[in-house]
Design a protein around this motif. Structure first.
Motif, mmCIF file in Angstrom:
data_model
loop_
_atom_site.group_PDB
_atom_site.id
_atom_site.type_symbol
_atom_site.label_atom_id
_atom_site.label_comp_id
_atom_site.label_asym_id
_atom_site.label_seq_id
_atom_site.Cartn_x
_atom_site.Cartn_y
_atom_site.Cartn_z
ATOM 1 N N GLN A 1 3.585 10.226 -5.685
ATOM 2 C CA GLN A 1 4.003 11.410 -4.940
ATOM 3 C C GLN A 1 4.370 12.544 -5.894
ATOM 4 O OE1 GLN A 1 6.882 10.542 -1.944
ATOM 5 N NE2 GLN A 1 6.852 12.589 -1.109
ATOM 6 N N GLU A 2 5.010 12.229 -7.022
ATOM 7 C CA GLU A 2 5.333 13.253 -8.005
ATOM 8 C C GLU A 2 4.062 13.871 -8.571
ATOM 9 O OE1 GLU A 2 7.830 11.173 -10.794
ATOM 10 O OE2 GLU A 2 9.592 11.309 -9.479
ATOM 11 N N GLN A 3 3.039 13.044 -8.815
ATOM 12 C CA GLN A 3 1.754 13.559 -9.298
ATOM 13 C C GLN A 3 1.135 14.504 -8.266
ATOM 14 O OE1 GLN A 3 1.888 13.064 -12.710
ATOM 15 N NE2 GLN A 3 -0.284 13.176 -12.367
ATOM 16 N N GLU A 4 1.201 14.094 -6.982
ATOM 17 C CA GLU A 4 0.657 14.956 -5.933
ATOM 18 C C GLU A 4 1.402 16.287 -5.885
ATOM 19 O OE1 GLU A 4 0.845 12.751 -2.281
ATOM 20 O OE2 GLU A 4 -1.069 11.768 -2.641
ATOM 21 N N LEU A 5 2.736 16.237 -6.028
ATOM 22 C CA LEU A 5 3.529 17.459 -6.019
ATOM 23 C C LEU A 5 3.124 18.363 -7.177
ATOM 24 C CD1 LEU A 5 5.814 19.270 -5.022
ATOM 25 C CD2 LEU A 5 7.403 17.848 -6.347
ATOM 26 N N LEU A 6 2.957 17.795 -8.356
ATOM 27 C CA LEU A 6 2.538 18.599 -9.504
ATOM 28 C C LEU A 6 1.173 19.235 -9.251
ATOM 29 C CD1 LEU A 6 3.662 16.317 -12.476
ATOM 30 C CD2 LEU A 6 4.704 18.465 -11.720
ATOM 31 N N GLN A 7 0.287 18.469 -8.647
ATOM 32 C CA GLN A 7 -1.051 18.988 -8.351
ATOM 33 C C GLN A 7 -0.970 20.131 -7.335
ATOM 34 O OE1 GLN A 7 -3.728 16.222 -6.444
ATOM 35 N NE2 GLN A 7 -5.522 17.258 -7.265
ATOM 36 N N VAL A 8 -0.131 19.963 -6.304
ATOM 37 C CA VAL A 8 0.021 21.012 -5.289
ATOM 38 C C VAL A 8 0.598 22.273 -5.925
ATOM 39 C CG1 VAL A 8 1.362 21.662 -3.245
ATOM 40 C CG2 VAL A 8 0.174 19.488 -3.300
ATOM 41 N N GLY B 1 6.812 -1.326 -6.179
ATOM 42 C CA GLY B 1 5.962 -0.535 -5.288
ATOM 43 C C GLY B 1 6.567 0.831 -5.007
ATOM 44 N N MET B 2 7.891 0.869 -4.830
ATOM 45 C CA MET B 2 8.569 2.144 -4.614
ATOM 46 C C MET B 2 8.394 3.053 -5.825
ATOM 47 S SD MET B 2 12.176 0.980 -2.981
ATOM 48 C CE MET B 2 12.286 0.180 -1.392
ATOM 49 N N GLY B 3 8.545 2.465 -7.007
ATOM 50 C CA GLY B 3 8.372 3.247 -8.236
ATOM 51 C C GLY B 3 6.971 3.817 -8.341
ATOM 52 N N GLN B 4 5.984 2.995 -8.004
ATOM 53 C CA GLN B 4 4.598 3.470 -8.055
ATOM 54 C C GLN B 4 4.367 4.565 -7.014
ATOM 55 O OE1 GLN B 4 2.342 -0.117 -7.511
ATOM 56 N NE2 GLN B 4 2.614 -0.787 -9.637
ATOM 57 N N ALA B 5 4.938 4.386 -5.813
ATOM 58 C CA ALA B 5 4.776 5.395 -4.757
ATOM 59 C C ALA B 5 5.438 6.705 -5.170
ATOM 60 C CB ALA B 5 5.357 4.889 -3.441
ATOM 61 N N GLU B 6 6.625 6.607 -5.776
ATOM 62 C CA GLU B 6 7.306 7.817 -6.243
ATOM 63 C C GLU B 6 6.479 8.531 -7.304
ATOM 64 O OE1 GLU B 6 11.992 6.498 -5.713
ATOM 65 O OE2 GLU B 6 10.978 6.140 -7.607
ATOM 66 N N ALA B 7 5.971 7.766 -8.242
ATOM 67 C CA ALA B 7 5.163 8.363 -9.316
ATOM 68 C C ALA B 7 3.924 9.044 -8.738
ATOM 69 C CB ALA B 7 4.761 7.301 -10.336
ATOM 70 N N GLU C 1 0.874 -1.162 0.000
ATOM 71 C CA GLU C 1 0.000 0.000 0.000
ATOM 72 C C GLU C 1 0.910 1.209 0.000
ATOM 73 O OE1 GLU C 1 -2.849 -0.106 3.136
ATOM 74 O OE2 GLU C 1 -3.359 -2.187 2.737
ATOM 75 N N THR C 2 0.765 2.056 -1.003
ATOM 76 C CA THR C 2 1.692 3.166 -1.149
ATOM 77 C C THR C 2 1.255 4.403 -0.372
ATOM 78 O OG1 THR C 2 0.564 3.878 -3.153
ATOM 79 C CG2 THR C 2 2.448 2.396 -3.406
ATOM 80 N N GLY C 3 0.054 4.443 0.099
ATOM 81 C CA GLY C 3 -0.419 5.629 0.794
ATOM 82 C C GLY C 3 0.174 5.751 2.180
#
Length: 180
Positions: free
Chosen positions: A115-122, A107-113, A56-58
């Protein structure tokens, strides 16, 4: 021909490990796996149990369920007192370890991706907020100037109206006794 992804999914095998083994055996995986490659790879991986991992990446919390499935036999009654340690399943161990680590890395790659999406959204929300606040500030300045000007004009108009009312009230009044 079957794609590497489809083969791994159908046989519940870790894709990275299967790709490595296919290349070791001389099979190219770029255009999928032919029947011969599939048979050879199934032979290589037939007795290996790949661990099941739930990631679970969250919130950086991961629930991991590992099933390596070691078998245990006790031949104690047939042995002397000397203890000898040996790894009973080296190939299964390394395949399980590799598969487990491959899944963690995925899983790390998916979590990074994510988190990067969240950063772009922020960042986008920040830009939109700054733009909107700046629009509001300009509008507030405009409002302040306009209402001050309107108040000034309205006060001048009321002063003029007051003068007109005083002039009107003075009309028709008789002059004071002794004048006129």
């Amino acid at each position: 021909m079957k794609s590497l992804h489809a083969f791994c999914k159908a046989n519940r095998l870790p894709k990275t490990s299967v790709r490595r083994k296919a290349l070791e055996l001389g099979f190219d995986t770029a255009n999928g796996l032919n029947a011969e490659a599939q048979r050879a790879l199934l032979g290589e991986f037939k007795t290996v149990q790949v661990p099941e991992v739930t990631i679970e990446t969250g919130n950086h919390a991961a629930a991991l369920i590992l099933k390596i499935g070691s078998q245990h036999s006790n031949l104690e009654q047939f042995r002397t007192d000397r203890i000898r340690q040996a790894l009973a399943n080296p190939q299964e161990f390394i395949t399980s370890l590799t598969g487990f680590l491959d899944q963690l890395e995925e899983g790390m790659g998916q979590a990074e991706a994510h988190q990067e999406q969240e950063l772009l959204q922020v960042r986008q929300l920040k830009r939109q907020s700054q733009k909107r606040i700046e629009q509001f500030r300009r509008r507030a300045d405009e409002y302040r100037i306009k209402t001050d000007l309107l108040a000034s004009i309205q006060n001048a108009e009321l002063d003029d109206l007051q003068v007109l009312a005083e002039e009107t009230n003075a009309l028709g009044k008789s002059a004071a006794p002794g004048q006129g």
